[in-house]
Design a protein around this motif. Structure first.
Motif, PDB file in Angstrom:
ATOM      1  N   SER A   1      -5.211  13.086  -0.859  1.00 38.37           N
ATOM      2  CA  SER A   1      -6.479  13.589  -1.387  1.00 38.37           C
ATOM      3  C   SER A   1      -6.810  12.945  -2.725  1.00 38.37           C
ATOM      4  O   SER A   1      -7.948  12.505  -2.955  1.00 38.37           O
ATOM      5  N   TRP A   2      -5.842  12.884  -3.629  1.00 37.41           N
ATOM      6  CA  TRP A   2      -6.103  12.223  -4.916  1.00 37.41           C
ATOM      7  C   TRP A   2      -6.309  10.717  -4.722  1.00 37.41           C
ATOM      8  O   TRP A   2      -7.126  10.108  -5.416  1.00 37.41           O
TER       9      TRP A   2
ATOM     10  N   CYS B   1       2.029  15.922   1.048  1.00 33.94           N
ATOM     11  CA  CYS B   1       1.411  14.838   1.819  1.00 33.94           C
ATOM     12  C   CYS B   1      -0.107  14.862   1.645  1.00 33.94           C
ATOM     13  O   CYS B   1      -0.734  13.836   1.347  1.00 33.94           O
ATOM     14  N   ILE B   2      -0.704  16.049   1.815  1.00 32.75           N
ATOM     15  CA  ILE B   2      -2.155  16.173   1.720  1.00 32.75           C
ATOM     16  C   ILE B   2      -2.624  16.010   0.285  1.00 32.75           C
ATOM     17  O   ILE B   2      -3.678  15.407   0.026  1.00 32.75           O
TER      18      ILE B   2
ATOM     19  N   VAL C   1      -7.673  11.562   7.707  1.00 35.86           N
ATOM     20  CA  VAL C   1      -6.269  11.500   7.305  1.00 35.86           C
ATOM     21  C   VAL C   1      -5.425  11.881   8.510  1.00 35.86           C
ATOM     22  O   VAL C   1      -5.575  12.969   9.060  1.00 35.86           O
ATOM     23  N   ILE C   2      -4.543  10.979   8.927  1.00 39.34           N
ATOM     24  CA  ILE C   2      -3.635  11.241  10.042  1.00 39.34           C
ATOM     25  C   ILE C   2      -2.234  11.431   9.486  1.00 39.34           C
ATOM     26  O   ILE C   2      -1.692  10.547   8.816  1.00 39.34           O
TER      27      ILE C   2
ATOM     28  N   ASN D   1     -15.691  13.205   2.327  1.00 39.12           N
ATOM     29  CA  ASN D   1     -15.628  14.362   3.211  1.00 39.12           C
ATOM     30  C   ASN D   1     -14.492  14.063   4.191  1.00 39.12           C
ATOM     31  O   ASN D   1     -14.517  13.027   4.872  1.00 39.12           O
ATOM     32  N   ILE D   2     -13.508  14.936   4.284  1.00 36.37           N
ATOM     33  CA  ILE D   2     -12.226  14.579   4.895  1.00 36.37           C
ATOM     34  C   ILE D   2     -11.874  15.478   6.078  1.00 36.37           C
ATOM     35  O   ILE D   2     -12.036  16.692   6.014  1.00 36.37           O
TER      36      ILE D   2
END
Length: 356
Positions: A99-100, A94-95, A9-10, A110-111
């Protein structure tokens, strides 16, 4: 080989113009070639994860004004992986959103979460560290943050206090976090670097999707309910409409305050891979190659005489001659030329008329 459940994730929604005149609110620093290498900071961020996750598992969360720029600069990632925030609500919403969204596609994900505008000079060591941390979070219900070994008493970064007395059982390079510390004053920063258990907080987080989703459910239940309620619409034509409607209801809060400072299973991996958040022209001078007189030059035809400790960034094919400067920024972009003392860099916002 990149793990098929590894996701990147950027976070690329920032609107800063700290590298004015190169960066502006229309094209912030994550989208420009700050280093003069032919790639933007966003492109360099995605590239350094090439051995860790596949392009289809790269996600970019950005401002609606920058969606087209992201598509232009990262054509290899699916258009559906570019998530558009309808308004600014800091890093926690944002996260939570991404994530969802990832959970709806890959419940075993795995992030790694990374800012878009930082640099890493030792990519091989960075890849090693991230791979080890992903292995750790894939086997545990833990959150890991990367802590950078400090090289100076920096007042512009937050710090992580680690418990180095005992490493984790699964990985001897990973330790529990004692506490997160706000950006310190100079005296406090000097005290930090005299001890071996304080690290710069790089804002790079690693976790599995179940861990982070459960953390939001426990510590941010109102926010969690919003994104949980959208599970039926992720990946459909209704997703953006519903995000536009509900995202503004989220609290404006960073993930540090929302989750990191509350959760129990928080670990840090002390690291040293040439990291910088490139927050200033001065930091660019520190992170780039300098000549015998302390000058860093990014451009094709730069000639210096009796010049010391300067950051020269002129990449638009002009012949540049600089004489007699000491401790200055010289930077140009299109029809704008900046000549400014490095010590007065904080005033660039006043000169530029741009929001910080």
């Amino acid at each position: 080989m990149a793990g098929r459940n590894n996701h990147l994730v950027i976070m690329a929604g920032g609107v800063g113009s700290r590298f004015w005149p190169m960066s502006t609110s229309e094209r912030p620093k994550q989208f420009i070639d700050v280093l003069g290498v032919g790639k933007s900071l966003l492109q360099l961020t995605a590239k350094r994860f090439s051995g860790i996750c596949e392009p289809e598992n790269i996600w970019v969360v950005t401002n609606r004004n920058y969606v087209d720029i992201v598509k232009e600069q990262l054509p290899e990632i699916p258009a559906g992986n570019i998530l558009c925030e309808p308004c600014r609500r800091n890093t926690a919403p944002c996260i939570a959103y991404v994530s969802w969204k990832i959970k709806s596609k890959d419940p075993k994900a795995n992030i790694v979460v990374s800012p878009s505008d930082h640099i890493v000079t030792d990519v091989a060591e960075f890849n090693r560290v991230v791979t080890e941390c992903l292995r750790f979070t894939g086997e545990t219900d833990s959150i890991v943050t990367l802590g950078i070994k400090p090289s100076r008493p920096e007042t512009g970064y937050g710090y992580i206090q680690a418990d180095l007395s005992t490493s984790s059982l699964r990985n001897k390079e990973i330790f529990r976090v004692d506490s997160f510390r706000e950006k310190p004053d100079l005296k406090t920063a000097q005290q930090y670097i005299q001890k071996n258990f304080y690290f710069w907080n790089a804002g790079i987080f690693i976790w599995n999707v179940s861990t982070i989703v459960n953390a939001f459910r426990v510590y941010q239940p109102t926010m969690a309910k919003i994104f949980e309620s959208l599970m039926p619409v992720y990946g459909t034509d209704k997703e953006q409409e519903e995000i536009d409607r509900l995202f503004p209801e989220c609290e404006n809060i960073s993930v540090d305050y929302a989750i990191m400072e509350k959760a129990e299973e928080i670990f840090v991996c002390p690291s040293d891979f040439g990291w910088s958040d490139l927050g200033t022209w001065g930091s660019l001078l520190t992170q780039t190659k300098r000549d015998l007189y302390g000058n860093s030059c990014i451009g094709n035809d730069i000639n210096l005489f009796e010049t010391h400790n300067c950051m020269i960034h002129t990449t638009q094919e002009k012949k540049v001659v600089v004489q007699g400067l000491d401790g200055y920024i010289v930077a140009e972009n299109n029809d704008t030329l900046l000549i400014c003392k490095l010590s007065e860099e904080q005033r660039i916002k006043q000169f530029s008329g741009q929001d910080k």
